[in-house]
Motif scaffolding. Structure first.
Motif, PDB file in Angstrom:
ATOM      1  N   ASP A  52       0.836  -1.216   0.000  1.00  0.00           N
ATOM      2  CA  ASP A  52       0.000   0.000   0.000  1.00  0.00           C
ATOM      3  C   ASP A  52       0.865   1.258   0.000  1.00  0.00           C
ATOM      4  OD1 ASP A  52      -2.264  -1.589   0.062  1.00  0.00           O
ATOM      5  OD2 ASP A  52      -2.635  -1.310   2.203  1.00  0.00           O
ATOM      6  N   ASP A  53       1.853   1.284   0.897  1.00  0.00           N
ATOM      7  CA  ASP A  53       2.753   2.443   0.984  1.00  0.00           C
ATOM      8  C   ASP A  53       3.527   2.619  -0.319  1.00  0.00           C
ATOM      9  OD1 ASP A  53       1.903   2.809   3.570  1.00  0.00           O
ATOM     10  OD2 ASP A  53       3.730   2.040   4.507  1.00  0.00           O
ATOM     11  N   SER A  54       3.977   1.512  -0.890  1.00  0.00           N
ATOM     12  CA  SER A  54       4.790   1.554  -2.108  1.00  0.00           C
ATOM     13  C   SER A  54       4.009   2.114  -3.287  1.00  0.00           C
ATOM     14  CB  SER A  54       5.304   0.160  -2.458  1.00  0.00           C
ATOM     15  OG  SER A  54       6.165  -0.298  -1.436  1.00  0.00           O
ATOM     16  N   GLU A  55       2.731   1.727  -3.396  1.00  0.00           N
ATOM     17  CA  GLU A  55       1.906   2.238  -4.499  1.00  0.00           C
ATOM     18  C   GLU A  55       1.836   3.765  -4.412  1.00  0.00           C
ATOM     19  OE1 GLU A  55       0.500   0.168  -6.845  1.00  0.00           O
ATOM     20  OE2 GLU A  55       1.009  -1.701  -5.808  1.00  0.00           O
ATOM     21  N   LYS A  56       1.612   4.275  -3.201  1.00  0.00           N
ATOM     22  CA  LYS A  56       1.538   5.737  -2.998  1.00  0.00           C
ATOM     23  C   LYS A  56       2.881   6.389  -3.314  1.00  0.00           C
ATOM     24  CE  LYS A  56      -1.883   5.240   0.640  1.00  0.00           C
ATOM     25  NZ  LYS A  56      -1.743   4.524   1.898  1.00  0.00           N
ATOM     26  N   LEU A  57       3.960   5.787  -2.794  1.00  0.00           N
ATOM     27  CA  LEU A  57       5.295   6.338  -3.029  1.00  0.00           C
ATOM     28  C   LEU A  57       5.638   6.356  -4.517  1.00  0.00           C
ATOM     29  CD1 LEU A  57       7.519   4.932  -0.147  1.00  0.00           C
ATOM     30  CD2 LEU A  57       7.238   7.331  -0.777  1.00  0.00           C
ATOM     31  N   LEU A  58       5.322   5.273  -5.218  1.00  0.00           N
ATOM     32  CA  LEU A  58       5.622   5.217  -6.653  1.00  0.00           C
ATOM     33  C   LEU A  58       4.840   6.280  -7.417  1.00  0.00           C
ATOM     34  CD1 LEU A  58       5.878   1.381  -7.300  1.00  0.00           C
ATOM     35  CD2 LEU A  58       7.701   3.063  -7.614  1.00  0.00           C
ATOM     36  N   ASN A  59       3.581   6.493  -7.032  1.00  0.00           N
ATOM     37  CA  ASN A  59       2.786   7.547  -7.685  1.00  0.00           C
ATOM     38  C   ASN A  59       3.378   8.922  -7.418  1.00  0.00           C
ATOM     39  OD1 ASN A  59       0.898   5.842  -8.882  1.00  0.00           O
ATOM     40  ND2 ASN A  59      -0.428   5.847  -7.080  1.00  0.00           N
ATOM     41  N   ASN A  60       3.741   9.186  -6.160  1.00  0.00           N
ATOM     42  CA  ASN A  60       4.352  10.471  -5.802  1.00  0.00           C
ATOM     43  C   ASN A  60       5.683  10.676  -6.528  1.00  0.00           C
ATOM     44  OD1 ASN A  60       2.247  11.042  -4.070  1.00  0.00           O
ATOM     45  ND2 ASN A  60       3.315  10.318  -2.250  1.00  0.00           N
ATOM     46  N   LEU A  61       6.459   9.605  -6.606  1.00  0.00           N
ATOM     47  CA  LEU A  61       7.750   9.673  -7.295  1.00  0.00           C
ATOM     48  C   LEU A  61       7.567   9.961  -8.776  1.00  0.00           C
ATOM     49  CD1 LEU A  61      10.113   6.848  -6.041  1.00  0.00           C
ATOM     50  CD2 LEU A  61      10.733   9.196  -6.596  1.00  0.00           C
ATOM     51  N   ALA A  62       6.627   9.254  -9.392  1.00  0.00           N
ATOM     52  CA  ALA A  62       6.373   9.455 -10.832  1.00  0.00           C
ATOM     53  C   ALA A  62       5.999  10.909 -11.100  1.00  0.00           C
ATOM     54  CB  ALA A  62       5.275   8.503 -11.308  1.00  0.00           C
ATOM     55  N   LYS A  63       5.127  11.466 -10.250  1.00  0.00           N
ATOM     56  CA  LYS A  63       4.732  12.875 -10.412  1.00  0.00           C
ATOM     57  C   LYS A  63       5.941  13.785 -10.222  1.00  0.00           C
ATOM     58  CE  LYS A  63       0.000  12.242  -8.830  1.00  0.00           C
ATOM     59  NZ  LYS A  63      -0.624  11.953  -7.539  1.00  0.00           N
ATOM     60  N   ALA A  64       6.750  13.495  -9.215  1.00  0.00           N
ATOM     61  CA  ALA A  64       7.898  14.351  -8.891  1.00  0.00           C
ATOM     62  C   ALA A  64       8.948  14.377 -10.006  1.00  0.00           C
ATOM     63  CB  ALA A  64       8.533  13.906  -7.575  1.00  0.00           C
ATOM     64  N   VAL A  65       9.205  13.231 -10.645  1.00  0.00           N
ATOM     65  CA  VAL A  65      10.238  13.218 -11.700  1.00  0.00           C
ATOM     66  C   VAL A  65       9.712  13.751 -13.029  1.00  0.00           C
ATOM     67  CG1 VAL A  65      11.719  11.410 -10.727  1.00  0.00           C
ATOM     68  CG2 VAL A  65       9.902  10.778 -12.325  1.00  0.00           C
TER      69      VAL A  65
END
Length: 146
Positions: A52-65
């Motif tokens: 669950d945490d990873s899905e959120k982190l990956l989405n945030n990371l994708a937006k950030a890069v």
């Protein structure tokens, strides 16, 4: 051949494969040692939280890069968090991509960061599928009566 014996063999072989291929390290084994009759789903629960945490982190990371002006400090903070949670469950390959990713954040190399983003999504996806398969085997063994 007895179904139970076959399932247990598949479980052992799959666990060995995950370690040999570097998907999991000793930390995952430590988690498994914390599981007992009083908490038979401990590892599944911990890993579900990680997913669950990873899905959120990956989405945030994708937006950030994908920002026009990338905030490398913010990207690095997300990657650092992902590295920590990966390490805590023994997700070795995911953790190693995070280490590489952080180096490129430090160098502010957007091209390599984008490549690491793809690697991270790939390794995470493979890990998730492999662990879900492992948990299904465990579930089948429990359902069969052990």
């Amino acid at each position: 051949m007895d179904v139970m014996i076959q399932l247990q063999r598949q479980l052992r072989e799959h666990s060995a494969f995950l370690r040999k291929e570097g998907y999991l390290d000793d930390q995952f084994e430590q988690l498994q040692k914390l599981q007992d009759e009083s908490s038979p789903d401990f590892v599944v629960e911990v890993v579900s939280i990680f997913f669950d945490d990873s899905e959120k982190l990956l989405n945030n990371l994708a937006k950030a890069v994908e920002q026009k002006a990338v905030d490398f400090k913010q990207v690095d903070a997300h990657v650092h968090q992902f590295k920590g949670s990966s390490a805590s469950i023994g997700a070795k390959r995911v953790k190693n991509v995070c280490i590489e990713f952080r180096n490129y954040c430090e160098a502010q190399n957007i091209d390599e960061c984008l490549i690491c983003m793809q690697k991270l999504q790939f390794e995470y996806s493979v890990l998730k599928n492999q662990l879900e398969y492992l948990f299904r085997l465990e579930q089948q063994i429990r359902a069969a009566g052990v």
